[in-house]
Design a protein around this motif. Structure first.
Motif, PDB file in Angstrom:
ATOM      1  N   HIS A  39       0.810  -1.130  -0.075  1.00 53.00           N
ATOM      2  CA  HIS A  39       0.027   0.134   0.067  1.00 53.00           C
ATOM      3  C   HIS A  39       0.960   1.333   0.235  1.00 53.00           C
ATOM      4  N   PRO A  40       0.224   2.516  -0.333  1.00 48.83           N
ATOM      5  CA  PRO A  40       1.008   3.561  -0.490  1.00 48.83           C
ATOM      6  C   PRO A  40       1.448   4.136   0.883  1.00 48.83           C
ATOM      7  N   VAL A  41       2.499   5.069   1.088  1.00 47.65           N
ATOM      8  CA  VAL A  41       2.914   5.654   2.337  1.00 47.65           C
ATOM      9  C   VAL A  41       1.757   6.391   3.051  1.00 47.65           C
ATOM     10  N   GLU A  42       0.655   6.900   2.340  1.00 47.57           N
ATOM     11  CA  GLU A  42      -0.394   7.580   2.957  1.00 47.57           C
ATOM     12  C   GLU A  42      -1.160   6.763   3.401  1.00 47.57           C
ATOM     13  N   SER A 221      -6.090   7.042  -0.801  1.00 46.01           N
ATOM     14  CA  SER A 221      -4.689   6.713  -0.787  1.00 46.01           C
ATOM     15  C   SER A 221      -3.922   6.281  -2.032  1.00 46.01           C
ATOM     16  N   ALA A 222      -4.721   5.653  -2.911  1.00 45.95           N
ATOM     17  CA  ALA A 222      -4.216   5.093  -4.223  1.00 45.95           C
ATOM     18  C   ALA A 222      -4.586   5.982  -5.424  1.00 45.95           C
ATOM     19  N   SER A 223      -5.099   7.068  -5.070  1.00 48.11           N
ATOM     20  CA  SER A 223      -5.408   8.108  -6.078  1.00 48.11           C
ATOM     21  C   SER A 223      -6.416   7.580  -7.033  1.00 48.11           C
ATOM     22  N   LEU A 224      -7.280   6.764  -6.788  1.00 46.17           N
ATOM     23  CA  LEU A 224      -8.188   5.907  -7.682  1.00 46.17           C
ATOM     24  C   LEU A 224      -9.126   7.071  -8.200  1.00 46.17           C
TER      25      LEU A 224
END
Length: 334
Positions: A39-42, A221-224
């Motif tokens: 997963h992303p750091v956010e 967080s994944a900017s989907l």
């Protein structure tokens, strides 16, 4: 013996006694572990992983250092799990569906519409049923430390609003490789396409798939929102995330170190869950501001009617009804 020889002999004896009877130096005694996730750091998974690493280092008196590798740096979910089993990665965090190929009983947690809310899920995961499922991983060279979470899954896509089960028909949807997830979307008339999470954004961007299903926090967080127009709060399945460790590496630690890892893995699970709860409304508003059209109250009953009993029947045909019944009892346990 000359005075000079006596002096030198005394220094050597003193040095030898220090080596033999003093504790190992910090460098010698320290254990460094790698922890990988996709997963992303956010995302809350990474924030919880960093808290886990910090607390383990502090409470172990710097005996254990955990290096965290986020965002699929050490491979996709399946590659990371293989790395833990093979000993090239020490600790790993992935969604439960990626483990069900190794321990098929874990598939029970991914049955559609199994849980009504988070508290039901936590009672199962943190109780005897969850611990029993984690223990089954030992046969696959994995030591299950705790259940973290992905969360309740919601549908997004780039084609149309999802108001009811009929709107899902014909959509190409990225899913996990979990049999329950695939069977559920097949029953709804969709075309489920399993793929690693690391490949999802590109697949959505290029139109390889129309949509996907994940919690609101991960969608943000994944900017989907950059590649998806519609979000429907279907909450059609809850996904746990086992935190696992290479069994041989775990067994090499002292009893106290093992218990510390277990305790702090569970503490980090509680922390991650709290983060997710606090961020749901904020993340949802952010996605709206990014232009996503949100269906807050889709006809979940129409979806449940088509998939819940059918997929559960497939599971019980393979594993019997005992595990499902244990989950049902645990959901309402005090």
């Amino acid at each position: 013996m000359t005075t000079k020889k006596i002096f030198v002999t005394g220094i050597l004896a003193t040095a030898l006694s220090v080596v033999m009877f003093s504790p190992l130096s910090d460098a010698q005694a320290a254990t460094t572990l790698t922890l990988a996730h996709a997963h992303p750091v956010e995302d809350s998974q990474h924030l919880a992983a960093m808290r886990f690493a910090e607390r383990v280092k502090e409470l172990s008196g710097d005996e254990i250092t955990i290096r965290v590798f986020p965002n699929g740096q050490l491979g996709n979910d399946q590659a990371m799990i293989a790395g833990v089993r093979g000993g090239t990665i020490d600790i790993e965090l992935s969604g439960n569906p990626y483990f069900s190929g190794l321990v098929s009983e874990l598939n029970v947690l991914d049955l559609p519409f199994l849980f009504d809310d988070y508290e039901q899920a936590y009672r199962v995961l943190d109780g005897d049923v969850g611990q029993g499922l984690l223990s089954r991983m030992r046969e696959q060279d994995l030591e299950g430390l705790a259940f973290w979470e992905i969360g309740f899954r919601n549908l997004t896509n780039s084609r149309r609003a999802i108001e009811s089960a009929d709107d899902i028909k014909g959509l190409k949807l990225r899913t996990t490789p979990n049999p329950a997830h695939i069977a559920a979307f097949e029953a709804l008339g969709a075309n489920p396409i399993p793929m690693p999470f690391a490949e999802l954004f590109t697949a959505l961007e290029t139109g390889t798939v129309d949509g996907q299903e994940n919690p609101v926090s991960l969608i943000r967080s994944a900017s989907l929102a950059d590649v998806q127009d519609h979000l429907s709060l279907t909450a059609h399945a809850y996904t746990a995330a086992p935190l696992v460790m290479n069994k041989n590496r775990f067994d090499s630690l002292t009893d106290e170190q093992q218990q510390l890892l277990r305790d702090e893995a569970q503490e980090a699970a509680r922390y991650q869950r709290q983060l997710n709860q606090e961020r749901i409304s904020i993340d949802l508003e952010f996605l709206r501001q990014q232009g996503m059209q949100v269906v807050e109250q889709p006809d979940r009953a129409s979806m449940r009617d088509r998939v819940a009993d059918a997929v559960r029947s497939e599971f019980t045909a393979q594993h019997g009804s005992e595990l499902v019944e244990a989950v049902e009892r645990a959901k309402t346990a005090n």
